[in-house]
Design a protein around this motif. Sequence first.
Motif, PDB file in Angstrom:
ATOM      1  N   LEU A   1       0.908  -1.003   0.274  1.00 23.26           N
ATOM      2  CA  LEU A   1      -0.062   0.056   0.129  1.00 23.26           C
ATOM      3  C   LEU A   1       0.848   1.216   0.077  1.00 23.26           C
ATOM      4  N   GLY A   2       0.616   2.177  -0.944  1.00 21.72           N
ATOM      5  CA  GLY A   2       1.174   3.571  -1.129  1.00 21.72           C
ATOM      6  C   GLY A   2       0.244   4.668  -0.963  1.00 21.72           C
ATOM      7  N   LEU A   3       0.799   5.802  -0.911  1.00 20.40           N
ATOM      8  CA  LEU A   3       0.223   6.969  -0.933  1.00 20.40           C
ATOM      9  C   LEU A   3       0.247   7.839  -2.288  1.00 20.40           C
ATOM     10  N   VAL A   4      -0.908   8.081  -2.741  1.00 19.82           N
ATOM     11  CA  VAL A   4      -1.025   9.058  -3.719  1.00 19.82           C
ATOM     12  C   VAL A   4      -1.982  10.326  -3.207  1.00 19.82           C
ATOM     13  N   SER A   5      -1.820  11.383  -4.272  1.00 24.90           N
ATOM     14  CA  SER A   5      -2.552  12.616  -3.862  1.00 24.90           C
ATOM     15  C   SER A   5      -2.744  13.251  -5.001  1.00 24.90           C
ATOM     16  N   VAL A   6      -4.353  13.977  -4.696  1.00 26.18           N
ATOM     17  CA  VAL A   6      -4.833  15.146  -5.611  1.00 26.18           C
ATOM     18  C   VAL A   6      -4.443  16.610  -4.704  1.00 26.18           C
ATOM     19  N   MET A   7      -4.088  17.483  -5.713  1.00 21.21           N
ATOM     20  CA  MET A   7      -3.747  18.574  -5.087  1.00 21.21           C
ATOM     21  C   MET A   7      -4.301  19.742  -5.978  1.00 21.21           C
ATOM     22  N   PHE A   8      -4.673  20.812  -5.373  1.00 21.79           N
ATOM     23  CA  PHE A   8      -5.224  22.011  -5.923  1.00 21.79           C
ATOM     24  C   PHE A   8      -4.391  23.402  -5.171  1.00 21.79           C
ATOM     25  N   PHE A   9      -4.060  24.309  -5.922  1.00 23.18           N
ATOM     26  CA  PHE A   9      -3.392  25.392  -5.457  1.00 23.18           C
ATOM     27  C   PHE A   9      -3.897  26.702  -5.840  1.00 23.18           C
ATOM     28  N   ARG A  10      -4.047  27.747  -5.273  1.00 20.88           N
ATOM     29  CA  ARG A  10      -4.394  28.982  -5.774  1.00 20.88           C
ATOM     30  C   ARG A  10      -3.079  30.106  -5.219  1.00 20.88           C
ATOM     31  N   TYR A  11      -2.464  30.568  -6.203  1.00 25.17           N
ATOM     32  CA  TYR A  11      -1.584  31.745  -5.872  1.00 25.17           C
ATOM     33  C   TYR A  11      -1.912  32.860  -6.016  1.00 25.17           C
ATOM     34  N   ASP A  12      -2.457  33.801  -5.144  1.00 25.07           N
ATOM     35  CA  ASP A  12      -3.045  35.187  -5.074  1.00 25.07           C
ATOM     36  C   ASP A  12      -1.869  36.134  -5.454  1.00 25.07           C
ATOM     37  N   VAL A  13      -0.857  35.936  -5.006  1.00 24.99           N
ATOM     38  CA  VAL A  13       0.223  37.127  -5.024  1.00 24.99           C
ATOM     39  C   VAL A  13       1.575  36.328  -5.212  1.00 24.99           C
ATOM     40  N   CYS A  14       2.155  36.474  -6.452  1.00 26.42           N
ATOM     41  CA  CYS A  14       3.276  35.634  -6.718  1.00 26.42           C
ATOM     42  C   CYS A  14       4.220  36.555  -7.650  1.00 26.42           C
ATOM     43  N   ASP A  15       5.517  36.127  -7.637  1.00 20.95           N
ATOM     44  CA  ASP A  15       6.604  37.026  -8.616  1.00 20.95           C
ATOM     45  C   ASP A  15       6.250  36.733 -10.050  1.00 20.95           C
ATOM     46  N   ILE A  16       5.214  35.640 -10.554  1.00 26.48           N
ATOM     47  CA  ILE A  16       4.947  35.457 -11.723  1.00 26.48           C
ATOM     48  C   ILE A  16       3.489  35.673 -11.799  1.00 26.48           C
ATOM     49  N   ASP A  17       2.924  36.557 -11.063  1.00 24.64           N
ATOM     50  CA  ASP A  17       1.377  36.880 -10.755  1.00 24.64           C
ATOM     51  C   ASP A  17       0.501  35.598 -10.641  1.00 24.64           C
ATOM     52  N   PHE A  18      -0.812  36.044 -10.497  1.00 26.80           N
ATOM     53  CA  PHE A  18      -1.885  35.154 -10.162  1.00 26.80           C
ATOM     54  C   PHE A  18      -2.035  34.178 -10.914  1.00 26.80           C
ATOM     55  N   TYR A  19      -2.081  32.711 -10.420  1.00 26.36           N
ATOM     56  CA  TYR A  19      -2.393  31.529 -11.039  1.00 26.36           C
ATOM     57  C   TYR A  19      -2.971  30.609 -10.423  1.00 26.36           C
ATOM     58  N   THR A  20      -3.697  29.675 -10.961  1.00 24.58           N
ATOM     59  CA  THR A  20      -4.153  28.340 -10.268  1.00 24.58           C
ATOM     60  C   THR A  20      -3.253  27.116 -10.892  1.00 24.58           C
ATOM     61  N   GLU A  21      -3.212  26.090  -9.946  1.00 27.55           N
ATOM     62  CA  GLU A  21      -2.817  24.862 -10.383  1.00 27.55           C
ATOM     63  C   GLU A  21      -3.351  23.687  -9.790  1.00 27.55           C
TER      64      GLU A  21
ATOM     65  N   ARG B   1      -7.028   7.479 -12.041  1.00 27.60           N
ATOM     66  CA  ARG B   1      -7.734   6.139 -12.181  1.00 27.60           C
ATOM     67  C   ARG B   1      -6.694   5.186 -12.281  1.00 27.60           C
ATOM     68  N   SER B   2      -5.576   5.454 -12.971  1.00 26.67           N
ATOM     69  CA  SER B   2      -4.632   4.324 -13.101  1.00 26.67           C
ATOM     70  C   SER B   2      -3.946   4.073 -12.137  1.00 26.67           C
ATOM     71  N   LEU B   3      -3.915   4.928 -10.935  1.00 28.58           N
ATOM     72  CA  LEU B   3      -3.259   4.639  -9.644  1.00 28.58           C
ATOM     73  C   LEU B   3      -4.132   3.602  -8.625  1.00 28.58           C
ATOM     74  N   LYS B   4      -5.427   3.368  -9.092  1.00 35.70           N
ATOM     75  CA  LYS B   4      -6.388   2.541  -8.580  1.00 35.70           C
ATOM     76  C   LYS B   4      -6.722   3.064  -6.968  1.00 35.70           C
ATOM     77  N   PRO B   5      -6.990   4.432  -6.666  1.00 25.14           N
ATOM     78  CA  PRO B   5      -6.982   4.568  -5.337  1.00 25.14           C
ATOM     79  C   PRO B   5      -8.011   3.962  -4.604  1.00 25.14           C
ATOM     80  N   ILE B   6      -7.767   3.406  -3.467  1.00 28.55           N
ATOM     81  CA  ILE B   6      -8.600   2.761  -2.365  1.00 28.55           C
ATOM     82  C   ILE B   6      -9.682   3.771  -1.613  1.00 28.55           C
TER      83      ILE B   6
END
Length: 321
Positions: A120-140, A288-293
């Motif tokens: 058993l391993g660990l996988v993750s889904v992540m979301f990011f919001r960068y409001d103030v940044c050297d390369i300006d606002f973006y999401t990821e 889906r390819s990681l088959k999360p449980i």
Amino acid sequence: MSSSRQEPGGRRAGRQVTDQRETVEVHLGGRTVTVPRGGLYDRYRMDTDLDEVARDPRVSGVDFFRKLPKTRVDSAIGPTLTPNFYYRVSTARLTMLAPSRAIRARLPKELAPLEVAPGLGLVSVMFFRYDVCDIDFYTEAAVGIAVRPARHGKLGFFDLVSGLKNEHLDSYVLSLPVSTEIAQARGHDGYGFPKWVTGLDVDIDADRTTARVANDTVGVDLSLSAATPAQTAYPSGERVSSLTSYTTIDNAWHSTLSQTNVLAAGTARFPRTLGLQVGQGRMADDLRSLKPIRTVQFDVVSEGQLALHMPVPTSVHSRSQ
């Protein structure tokens, strides 16, 4: 009307951004991308005036960054300054259990999954919001795999504990869509990450966390809607976590360090009411390819700061499958 300049450059006086739809062209390596006219990147080319940032009401302070001097380096995107500073960020991470066999099928042979139990391993889904940044606002957004640190071959107990606490993680990323051209160009060409530009909305506050990643047909690739775990405030510098990501650039392994200054965060373990929609698209296929449980942890940083260092060559030993 647009103008262009090559990174890096000195500080330049400029007006505060009043219309984010106005853009200018900038050159990164062999690419030309657009950025907001009058934004931080347009004015400072990564050499941002911290005193000006400190006056932004969205930013709690800049002491964290004053202790991290920038260095001028050559890179695949040309001369640049590192680290890249993110002055106001918010993030959400779903950590899931997945079969090691499915994980290994998606990992390069040089990397091995971080296992919490045999098989058993660990996988993750992540979301990011960068409001103030050297390369300006973006999401990821990202689909990633927790891996063993490449610096040694055996799994150490403290690697597992710190990984589960998100104090220090080592990861390999399968998907990393972003919302702006400059984030895609820097991330793909400069860091070796699998980045592309798409419609991507992320909203995180102390009450609610929502995110939506669009696919090629403007449908849903991945989306999330959930109550934000109760947040705890931290003084700047008290809780600093780190993430090391492994990528290949010109067929050579590199590691990229990011440091997060956590200012407000909370965790829900074994959450029951997450609204995660896995639709159709590149992220959905990777997940889906990681088959999360099941999801074992939901971490939200409603306010933080981040320093993203340029990648450096690293030694990665081949491992048996």
